[in-house]
Motif scaffolding. Structure first.
Motif, short mmCIF file in Angstrom:
data_model
loop_
_atom_site.label_atom_id
_atom_site.label_comp_id
_atom_site.label_asym_id
_atom_site.label_seq_id
_atom_site.Cartn_x
_atom_site.Cartn_y
_atom_site.Cartn_z
N ARG A 67 0.81 -1.22 0.00
CA ARG A 67 0.00 0.00 0.00
C ARG A 67 0.84 1.27 0.00
N LEU A 95 2.05 2.82 -3.28
CA LEU A 95 1.14 3.54 -4.17
C LEU A 95 1.49 5.02 -4.23
N ARG A 146 -6.61 -1.17 -3.38
CA ARG A 146 -5.74 -0.77 -4.49
C ARG A 146 -4.28 -1.17 -4.27
N ALA A 155 0.48 -1.99 -6.80
CA ALA A 155 1.92 -1.84 -6.60
C ALA A 155 2.67 -3.16 -6.65
#
Length: 471
Positions: free
Chosen positions: A127, A130, A178, A182
């Motif tokens: 995370r 990102l 999301r 990555a």
């Protein structure tokens, strides 16, 4: 096309497998058929140890990168170590098979390398990375966007009257949704976003509900795709898309003509499809305002208005493309535009009753007061005074109005509205037959106009008859 499919199915059956039907309907078959003039399907194989990789990863490599048809077990859906490729014209089958197997082996080895690197860390560890991926120069990084999505979950849940564990789960999902962008695997094959997030979440022990909602958060990915069905998945999907749509409109990226570089039409359709297909009611304007409040740039009333106009137009187009009559869509949307699910319900209800005597009777009854009210300047502050009634027809209409208003308070659909409005039909006919609305005495005239205005307002929030032909 049919020849390719039949031969590929037969080759798969020879090794106890089948070709996934999604290859036929999902565009791969058409794509392959358009690439070859003399199709010659050939079955190849790959090392079984590659089946240790996620199915989604292997299928993506075969279908997207190589245009191969994966072969799967008919009973379990698990992949078998075989594939079907389609060569063009007369070929040396052995050479073609060997060449395609070598290419696929190299592709799978690359995929295995990326996947194993990803597996060295939990999903959440990706995370922070990102921050290195830009979303938009004025809206920050993908990490900034993920933070905004997470902050939107609670206000959107409140608007949708969702509380308790689903909100907590959605907040957890929004934090992870999301992160897979990555990962090395998704950076190499972006179409796996969401799919790999689900896989890595399960690997990390996040649980099926969280993992599935991570995947659902990216839905729908293209036309014809499914939508999020779980409450956490739906919430995160909507938050993500609302943030993108509102932020990018605030940044001046509203589509113009055919130019839509940020795919905002697709984003809007994703929001609307999710709400409509789940029959999930929400005050969409309030949701847009919530998304506007978390943007890093100014997103005031003007931006909210632009977004709502954009969404209304997309909703009309979506329903018309779905086979609904444009006048009927507009008649419902004019009164329920801020709740897409209610619009869709209303359109279906209208189509079910539009040819009935009940509907035609109500439409005719409301026509005269609506036309009169719209053609006159009637102060909203004017109130009906029963003491100024001079004729029995006035008293009868006012009594019917009050009865109908009470009944409408419990009506939740168009048919309920029509049934409740029956009490108005005869009193309205008698009123306009015997009462001169534009009386000379000002107080009486205002009183009569106020009553007409109140009757004409009864369909508000349900249907705008004026949008229909013949009103």
């Amino acid at each position: 096309r049919d020849q390719i499919w039949a031969t590929a199915a037969a080759l798969a059956a020879d090794v106890g497998g089948q070709v996934d039907a999604a290859c036929r309907e999902g565009g791969l078959l058409d794509e392959v058929a358009n690439l070859v003039e003399g199709p010659t399907p050939v079955r190849g194989a790959f090392a079984p140890q590659f089946l240790e990789l996620p199915k989604e990863l292997l299928v993506m490599v075969m279908r997207k990168h190589q245009r191969y048809f994966p072969v799967e077990d008919p009973a379990t859906g698990a992949l078998l170590p075989h594939f079907i490729t389609v060569a063009n014209g007369a070929i040396d089958e052995y050479t073609v098979r060997a060449g395609n197997e070598a290419v696929l082996r190299a592709r799978f080895e690359d995929a295995a390398f990326f996947y194993r690197n990803d597996c060295e860390q939990p999903l959440e560890a990706f995370r922070p990375k990102l921050a290195g991926t830009a979303f938009h120069k004025e809206l920050g990084s993908m990490l900034d966007k993920a933070d905004r999505t997470e902050r939107l979950v609670a206000p959107l849940a409140a608007l949708m009257q969702v509380e308790g564990q689903p909100v907590a789960t959605a907040t957890q999902v929004a934090r992870l949704a999301r992160a897979d962008l990555a990962t090395a695997t998704v950076m190499e094959m972006t179409a796996l976003a969401g799919l790999m997030g689900r896989h890595y979440a399960l690997r990390d022990g996040q649980g099926q509900e969280v993992a599935e909602a991570i995947f659902e958060s990216v839905l729908p990915r293209q036309a014809g795709d499914g939508v999020a069905r779980s409450t956490p998945g739906m919430l995160v999907s909507l938050c993500d898309k609302l943030d993108a749509l509102v932020g990018l409109v605030a940044a001046g990226c509203l589509p113009k003509a055919t130019a839509d570089p940020f795919g905002l039409r697709r984003t809007a359709y994703g929001i609307l499809q999710t709400l409509v297909e789940n029959d999930a009611s929400v005050d969409l304007k309030a949701a847009v305002e919530a998304a506007a409040s978390v943007q890093p740039i100014a997103a005031g009333d003007g931006v909210v208005g632009e977004v709502m106009t954009f969404l209304r137009r997309r909703l009309e187009q979506m329903l018309v493309d779905g086979g609904h009559d444009v006048e009927g869509v507009r008649a419902i949307q004019a009164e329920r535009a801020e709740d897409p699910a209610a619009v869709a319900r209303g359109v279906r209800e209208l189509e079910a009753v539009r040819d009935t005597a009940l509907f035609k009777e109500a439409m005719a009854a409301y026509a005269r007061p609506t036309r009169l009210a719209r053609g006159k300047e009637i102060d909203a502050g004017w109130e009906v005074d029963e003491g100024l009634f001079e004729q029995a027809e006035e008293r009868a209409l006012h009594s019917a109005f009050k009865e109908t208003s009470q009944r409408l308070a419990g009506a939740s659909d168009l048919r309920g509205f029509l049934e409740a409005s029956r009490a108005l039909v005869e009193p309205l006919d008698a009123y306009f037959e015997n009462v001169f609305v534009m009386a000379e005495e000002e107080a009486v005239r205002r009183n009569r106009l106020a009553l007409v205005r109140d009757v004409a307002a009864l369909p508000s929030g349900v249907i705008d008859f004026a949008e229909l032909p013949g009103f």
